[in-house]
Design an enzyme around this catalytic site. Structure first.
Site, PDB file in Angstrom:
ATOM      1  N   TYR A   1       0.995  -1.310   0.133  1.00 19.59           N
ATOM      2  CA  TYR A   1       0.036  -0.061  -0.130  1.00 19.59           C
ATOM      3  C   TYR A   1       1.000   1.295   0.048  1.00 19.59           C
ATOM      4  O   TYR A   1       0.182   2.297  -0.071  1.00 19.59           O
ATOM      5  CB  TYR A   1      -0.789   0.166   1.015  1.00 19.59           C
ATOM      6  CG  TYR A   1      -2.108  -0.859   1.157  1.00 19.59           C
ATOM      7  CD1 TYR A   1      -2.014  -2.088   0.296  1.00 19.59           C
ATOM      8  CD2 TYR A   1      -3.400  -0.407   1.669  1.00 19.59           C
ATOM      9  CE1 TYR A   1      -3.014  -2.991   0.438  1.00 19.59           C
ATOM     10  CE2 TYR A   1      -4.411  -1.402   1.600  1.00 19.59           C
ATOM     11  CZ  TYR A   1      -4.173  -2.600   1.141  1.00 19.59           C
ATOM     12  OH  TYR A   1      -5.362  -3.324   0.972  1.00 19.59           O
TER      13      TYR A   1
ATOM     14  N   LYS B   1       2.227 -13.779   6.540  1.00 17.41           N
ATOM     15  CA  LYS B   1       2.215 -14.698   5.316  1.00 17.41           C
ATOM     16  C   LYS B   1       3.530 -14.951   5.134  1.00 17.41           C
ATOM     17  O   LYS B   1       4.166 -14.985   3.960  1.00 17.41           O
ATOM     18  CB  LYS B   1       1.389 -14.080   4.268  1.00 17.41           C
ATOM     19  CG  LYS B   1       1.311 -15.152   2.923  1.00 17.41           C
ATOM     20  CD  LYS B   1       0.005 -16.245   3.442  1.00 17.41           C
ATOM     21  CE  LYS B   1       0.082 -17.063   2.330  1.00 17.41           C
ATOM     22  NZ  LYS B   1      -0.459 -18.574   2.880  1.00 17.41           N
TER      23      LYS B   1
ATOM     24  N   ASP C   1      -3.802 -16.863   6.007  1.00 16.45           N
ATOM     25  CA  ASP C   1      -4.638 -17.991   5.656  1.00 16.45           C
ATOM     26  C   ASP C   1      -5.382 -18.642   6.586  1.00 16.45           C
ATOM     27  O   ASP C   1      -6.777 -18.627   6.730  1.00 16.45           O
ATOM     28  CB  ASP C   1      -4.317 -18.644   4.323  1.00 16.45           C
ATOM     29  CG  ASP C   1      -3.027 -19.339   4.380  1.00 16.45           C
ATOM     30  OD1 ASP C   1      -2.321 -19.085   5.461  1.00 16.45           O
ATOM     31  OD2 ASP C   1      -2.738 -20.215   3.702  1.00 16.45           O
TER      32      ASP C   1
ATOM     33  N   ASP D   1      -6.091  -4.985   6.064  1.00 14.53           N
ATOM     34  CA  ASP D   1      -7.412  -4.495   5.443  1.00 14.53           C
ATOM     35  C   ASP D   1      -8.240  -5.538   5.341  1.00 14.53           C
ATOM     36  O   ASP D   1      -9.680  -5.573   5.440  1.00 14.53           O
ATOM     37  CB  ASP D   1      -6.932  -4.199   4.073  1.00 14.53           C
ATOM     38  CG  ASP D   1      -7.685  -3.118   3.310  1.00 14.53           C
ATOM     39  OD1 ASP D   1      -8.873  -2.940   3.876  1.00 14.53           O
ATOM     40  OD2 ASP D   1      -7.516  -2.654   2.089  1.00 14.53           O
TER      41      ASP D   1
END
Ligand code: NAP
Length: 402
Positions: A149, A216, A269, A293
């Protein structure tokens, strides 16, 4: 009128009568602000008698600012927010083609508001898509300035993208095919650590049991994986106030030592499954920008409360509390939409000032109002037998229940 002070330790100290700038916002902004302000004032009055009071200062931004000054985000507004350290705002229209990616992004960058904080808690009576929404009570700390971002990206076939692809091919042995857009994912040690420090401090201050680093890192080792490593390092700075999940298992026989905050991590996840299957095992979440987000909106939807979700963007010298929805232009000026997101953001702001009693009153009264079936159109259409109130009447119903 007096100002909020931030001491050398980074602690915020509010005087009894702080001056706080507000930005009404565009579209439905004036409607929801008109409903919010009396709720916050009445809660402060109820909690502290006349001892504490907020002096509001209007700061212009968005369309109202443009109409009056020709600027979308006037310097005077920035100075006012800078001077007073805390502000509250409604949603702002993003001017198209005016050099801003968005006014909200501009505010975050100008004031280095690196932590986006989204508490997610079920409000009884709100229709939710899961069986036990009441098990959700989490606060997401989303890193707000880095990750994909940061806006460092180049369009496919642009001369910058072609040049970078060429550099990567010649210097780093990385082959990138033609017609490929390129963007950079950024994770710095300090950017990651300051976010995690804030999440851990919050958990300690609020008596929360755990902070979970969501990343992640199994795939993106040097950005998301580094966030995890730096996160544990930042948490370790709190010494014996924290304990890692591994230490609980290895040294404490699986029992968390009294009063210590557990630091754990989960792969993003898997975390989306965890928050659905075992939500009561998670309290404070600290995570990079993109994960945050997705996760904060998914959690808000899980409790049925996207339209009620409060938010804050906080840095070391400034904090801006805001409704998380947009300007909903088709409802502008109709006194119709749900002011809950801004009201609950106001409660977060009161908590940030250390006015926890007033914040608790706001939350309780809003809960009682919804539980009584008194709601705005968005919830009325989902709840059998609910009575639909206007935006301002919903605000008044909350004040009556304070
Ligand atoms: P939006 O303004 O959030 O509205 C989308 C829909 O969400 C509305 O039509 C309405 O649904 C529902 N909704 C939003 N706020 C509500 C409320 N307070 N009470 C009840 N329902 C509510 O999203 P958008 O239409 O995509 O964006 C419009 C403008 O807002 C854009 O200019 C965008 O840039 C800006 N924006 C600003 C912010 C910000 O300032 N933080 C954030 C997001 C977007 P129904 O029609 O189904 O009733």
């Amino acid at each position: 009128m007096s100002r909020i002070i931030i001491d050398d330790q980074g602690r915020w100290q509010a005087p009894d009568q702080p001056a706080i700038p507000f930005i009404e916002g565009d579209g439905v902004g004036p409607d929801i602000w008109a409903a919010t302000r009396p709720v916050l004032e009445a809660a402060v009055e109820k909690a502290y008698g006349g001892k504490r009071r907020i002096e509001w200062i209007e700061a212009l931004a968005g369309e109202k600012a443009y109409d009056r000054t020709g600027e979308w985000l006037p310097e005077e507004t920035l100075e006012t927010i800078r001077d007073h350290a805390v502000a509250i705002k409604g949603p702002l229209t993003t001017p198209v083609g005016e050099g801003f990616r968005s006014l909200n992004v501009a505010l975050r960058q100008i004031f280095d508001l690196y932590a986006c904080i989204r508490p997610v808690r079920y409000i009884p009576g709100v229709p939710a898509p899961v069986k036990n929404p009441e098990k959700v009570d989490m606060v997401v700390f989303r890193e707000n300035t880095e990750d994909v971002y940061a806006g460092i990206e180049w369009a496919s076939d642009s001369k910058e993208a072609v040049r970078l692809a060429d550099f990567l091919s010649k210097e780093m042995g990385v082959k990138i095919g033609p017609r490929t857009g390129l963007g950079l994912k950024i994770a710095s040690e300090e950017g990651s650590k300051r976010l995690v420090r804030r999440a851990v401090r919050y958990a300690l201050d609020q008596g929360r049991g755990s902070v979970t680093l969501v990343h992640k890192g199994n795939i993106m080792k040097f950005t998301e994986g580094a966030f995890r490593t730096w996160g544990y390092e930042a948490a370790a700075e709190f010494g014996s106030a924290v304990v890692t999940e591994a230490e609980v298992a290895e040294k404490h026989g699986g029992r968390v030592p009294e009063g210590r905050v557990v630091i754990k991590d989960r792969i993003a996840d898997a975390m989306f499954q965890q928050v659905l299957l075992r939500p009561d095992e998670y309290e404070v979440i600290a995570t990079p920008n993109l994960n945050g987000d997705y996760l904060s909106d998914a959690l808000a939807a899980q409790v049925g409360g996207l339209g009620l979700a409060p938010g804050a963007n906080i840095g070391d010298r400034c904090a801006v509390f805001e409704a998380t929805h947009g300007t909903a232009p088709k409802y502008a000026g109709q006194d119709k939409v749900n002011p809950g997101s801004l009201i609950l953001s106001g409660a977060l702001m009161l908590e940030h000032l250390g006015w926890d009693e007033a914040a608790a009153l706001v939350r309780k009264a809003l809960g009682l109002t919804i539980a009584a079936g008194l709601v705005t159109y968005d919830l009325a259409r989902q709840i059998d037998g609910a009575k639909e109130l206007s935006c301002s009447a919903f605000g008044r119903a909350i004040v009556e229940r304070l």
